[in-house]
Design a protein around this motif. Structure first.
Motif, PDB file in Angstrom:
ATOM      1  N   LYS A 101      -9.537   9.325 -12.275  1.00 20.06           N
ATOM      2  CA  LYS A 101      -9.550   8.378 -11.158  1.00 20.06           C
ATOM      3  C   LYS A 101      -8.591   7.206 -11.431  1.00 20.06           C
ATOM      4  CE  LYS A 101     -12.768   5.617  -8.408  1.00 20.06           C
ATOM      5  NZ  LYS A 101     -14.156   5.212  -8.215  1.00 20.06           N
ATOM      6  N   GLU A 102      -8.583   6.715 -12.662  1.00 16.00           N
ATOM      7  CA  GLU A 102      -7.681   5.618 -13.027  1.00 16.00           C
ATOM      8  C   GLU A 102      -6.230   6.077 -13.008  1.00 16.00           C
ATOM      9  OE1 GLU A 102     -10.751   3.182 -15.947  1.00 16.00           O
ATOM     10  OE2 GLU A 102      -9.657   4.901 -16.737  1.00 16.00           O
ATOM     11  N   GLN A 103      -5.976   7.289 -13.480  1.00  9.91           N
ATOM     12  CA  GLN A 103      -4.611   7.832 -13.436  1.00  9.91           C
ATOM     13  C   GLN A 103      -4.141   7.979 -11.991  1.00  9.91           C
ATOM     14  OE1 GLN A 103      -4.216  11.448 -15.778  1.00  9.91           O
ATOM     15  NE2 GLN A 103      -5.557  10.611 -17.356  1.00  9.91           N
ATOM     16  N   ASP A 104      -5.022   8.465 -11.121  1.00 11.64           N
ATOM     17  CA  ASP A 104      -4.674   8.616  -9.710  1.00 11.64           C
ATOM     18  C   ASP A 104      -4.377   7.260  -9.065  1.00 11.64           C
ATOM     19  OD1 ASP A 104      -4.940  11.362  -9.875  1.00 11.64           O
ATOM     20  OD2 ASP A 104      -6.960  11.401  -9.002  1.00 11.64           O
ATOM     21  N   PHE A 105      -5.156   6.233  -9.434  1.00 14.13           N
ATOM     22  CA  PHE A 105      -4.913   4.891  -8.911  1.00 14.13           C
ATOM     23  C   PHE A 105      -3.511   4.426  -9.304  1.00 14.13           C
ATOM     24  CE2 PHE A 105      -4.839   0.297  -9.147  1.00 14.13           C
ATOM     25  CZ  PHE A 105      -5.476  -0.102  -7.971  1.00 14.13           C
ATOM     26  N   ILE A 106      -3.142   4.637 -10.563  1.00  9.51           N
ATOM     27  CA  ILE A 106      -1.816   4.221 -11.034  1.00  9.51           C
ATOM     28  C   ILE A 106      -0.723   4.962 -10.279  1.00  9.51           C
ATOM     29  CG2 ILE A 106      -0.233   4.300 -13.016  1.00  9.51           C
ATOM     30  CD1 ILE A 106      -2.729   3.727 -14.786  1.00  9.51           C
ATOM     31  N   LEU A 107      -0.868   6.276 -10.108  1.00 11.70           N
ATOM     32  CA  LEU A 107       0.139   7.050  -9.371  1.00 11.70           C
ATOM     33  C   LEU A 107       0.265   6.562  -7.931  1.00 11.70           C
ATOM     34  CD1 LEU A 107      -0.599  10.664 -10.659  1.00 11.70           C
ATOM     35  CD2 LEU A 107       1.396   9.247 -11.172  1.00 11.70           C
ATOM     36  N   ASP A 108      -0.867   6.341  -7.278  1.00  9.13           N
ATOM     37  CA  ASP A 108      -0.826   5.845  -5.897  1.00  9.13           C
ATOM     38  C   ASP A 108      -0.212   4.451  -5.831  1.00  9.13           C
ATOM     39  OD1 ASP A 108      -1.962   8.176  -4.920  1.00  9.13           O
ATOM     40  OD2 ASP A 108      -4.006   7.360  -4.862  1.00  9.13           O
ATOM     41  N   PHE A 109      -0.508   3.614  -6.811  1.00  9.99           N
ATOM     42  CA  PHE A 109       0.031   2.256  -6.857  1.00  9.99           C
ATOM     43  C   PHE A 109       1.553   2.280  -7.005  1.00  9.99           C
ATOM     44  CE2 PHE A 109       0.799  -1.772  -9.300  1.00  9.99           C
ATOM     45  CZ  PHE A 109       0.438  -2.653  -8.300  1.00  9.99           C
ATOM     46  N   VAL A 110       2.057   3.151  -7.868  1.00  6.33           N
ATOM     47  CA  VAL A 110       3.508   3.273  -8.045  1.00  6.33           C
ATOM     48  C   VAL A 110       4.144   3.800  -6.764  1.00  6.33           C
ATOM     49  CG1 VAL A 110       5.322   4.529  -9.297  1.00  6.33           C
ATOM     50  CG2 VAL A 110       3.416   3.508 -10.555  1.00  6.33           C
TER      51      VAL A 110
ATOM     52  N   LYS B 274      -1.498  -4.396  -0.766  1.00  9.47           N
ATOM     53  CA  LYS B 274      -1.818  -4.312   0.665  1.00  9.47           C
ATOM     54  C   LYS B 274      -1.825  -2.851   1.115  1.00  9.47           C
ATOM     55  CE  LYS B 274      -0.241  -5.974   5.165  1.00  9.47           C
ATOM     56  NZ  LYS B 274       0.757  -6.766   5.882  1.00  9.47           N
ATOM     57  N   ILE B 275      -0.809  -2.086   0.702  1.00 16.22           N
ATOM     58  CA  ILE B 275      -0.749  -0.667   1.048  1.00 16.22           C
ATOM     59  C   ILE B 275      -1.909   0.080   0.392  1.00 16.22           C
ATOM     60  CG2 ILE B 275       0.581   1.469   0.756  1.00 16.22           C
ATOM     61  CD1 ILE B 275       3.133  -0.262   1.046  1.00 16.22           C
ATOM     62  N   MET B 276      -2.198  -0.256  -0.868  1.00 16.43           N
ATOM     63  CA  MET B 276      -3.307   0.387  -1.587  1.00 16.43           C
ATOM     64  C   MET B 276      -4.635   0.119  -0.884  1.00 16.43           C
ATOM     65  SD  MET B 276      -2.338   2.184  -4.186  1.00 16.43           S
ATOM     66  CE  MET B 276      -3.844   2.328  -5.128  1.00 16.43           C
ATOM     67  N   ALA B 277      -4.832  -1.115  -0.442  1.00 14.09           N
ATOM     68  CA  ALA B 277      -6.071  -1.459   0.250  1.00 14.09           C
ATOM     69  C   ALA B 277      -6.227  -0.609   1.510  1.00 14.09           C
ATOM     70  CB  ALA B 277      -6.093  -2.949   0.592  1.00 14.09           C
ATOM     71  N   GLY B 278      -5.138  -0.451   2.260  1.00 21.23           N
ATOM     72  CA  GLY B 278      -5.187   0.369   3.462  1.00 21.23           C
ATOM     73  C   GLY B 278      -5.459   1.830   3.139  1.00 21.23           C
ATOM     74  N   LYS B 279      -4.802   2.337   2.105  1.00 21.03           N
ATOM     75  CA  LYS B 279      -4.979   3.741   1.711  1.00 21.03           C
ATOM     76  C   LYS B 279      -6.408   4.023   1.264  1.00 21.03           C
ATOM     77  CE  LYS B 279      -3.221   7.069  -1.719  1.00 21.03           C
ATOM     78  NZ  LYS B 279      -3.259   8.236  -0.907  1.00 21.03           N
ATOM     79  N   LEU B 280      -6.983   3.084   0.518  1.00 18.75           N
ATOM     80  CA  LEU B 280      -8.330   3.276  -0.016  1.00 18.75           C
ATOM     81  C   LEU B 280      -9.430   2.829   0.950  1.00 18.75           C
ATOM     82  CD1 LEU B 280      -7.656   2.038  -3.674  1.00 18.75           C
ATOM     83  CD2 LEU B 280      -7.907   4.402  -2.906  1.00 18.75           C
ATOM     84  N   GLY B 281      -9.046   2.131   2.022  1.00 18.62           N
ATOM     85  CA  GLY B 281     -10.041   1.633   2.968  1.00 18.62           C
ATOM     86  C   GLY B 281     -10.884   0.521   2.373  1.00 18.62           C
ATOM     87  N   LEU B 282     -10.260  -0.275   1.482  1.00 18.23           N
ATOM     88  CA  LEU B 282     -10.958  -1.379   0.809  1.00 18.23           C
ATOM     89  C   LEU B 282     -10.249  -2.681   1.105  1.00 18.23           C
ATOM     90  CD1 LEU B 282     -11.401   0.363  -2.667  1.00 18.23           C
ATOM     91  CD2 LEU B 282     -13.161   0.065  -0.918  1.00 18.23           C
TER      92      LEU B 282
END
Length: 94
Positions: free
Chosen positions: A45-54, A61-69
């Motif tokens: 899950k942490e690795q996936d977060f890093i990949l999505d963040f990159v 802001k984009i991450m918040a939208g993608k994760l719905g948080l």
């Protein structure tokens, strides 16, 4: 079903090390005691977060939208991950 690389011992929960690697193309095998790279010591899950963040160019802001948080929630997730990475980097290697 994809097999997951274990990073801790299922018996005593100590960190696992790589003992050998094999090339399927030429059948070369390398044996020794190797450390796992830092990013492999993180959960999937942490690795996936890093990949999505990159892939989001580091945009919370984009991450918040993608994760719905909310932005602050994603910021806290990133801060927690940074803390874990720093702890792993400062852990003495045996």
């Amino acid at each position: 079903m994809e097999k997951k690389l274990p990073i801790v011992c299922p018996s005593c929960e100590s960190e696992l090390k790589v003992n050998s690697m094999h090339c399927e193309s030429c059948s070369t095998t390398i044996s020794g005691m190797f450390e796992l790279p830092l990013l492999l010591k993180l959960s999937r899950k942490e690795q996936d977060f890093i990949l999505d963040f990159v892939k989001a160019s580091g945009s919370l802001k984009i991450m918040a939208g993608k994760l719905g948080l909310s932005y602050p929630t994603v910021r806290n997730m990133l801060d927690d991950l940074i803390g874990k990475i720093e702890k792993l980097q400062n852990t003495p290697q045996l």
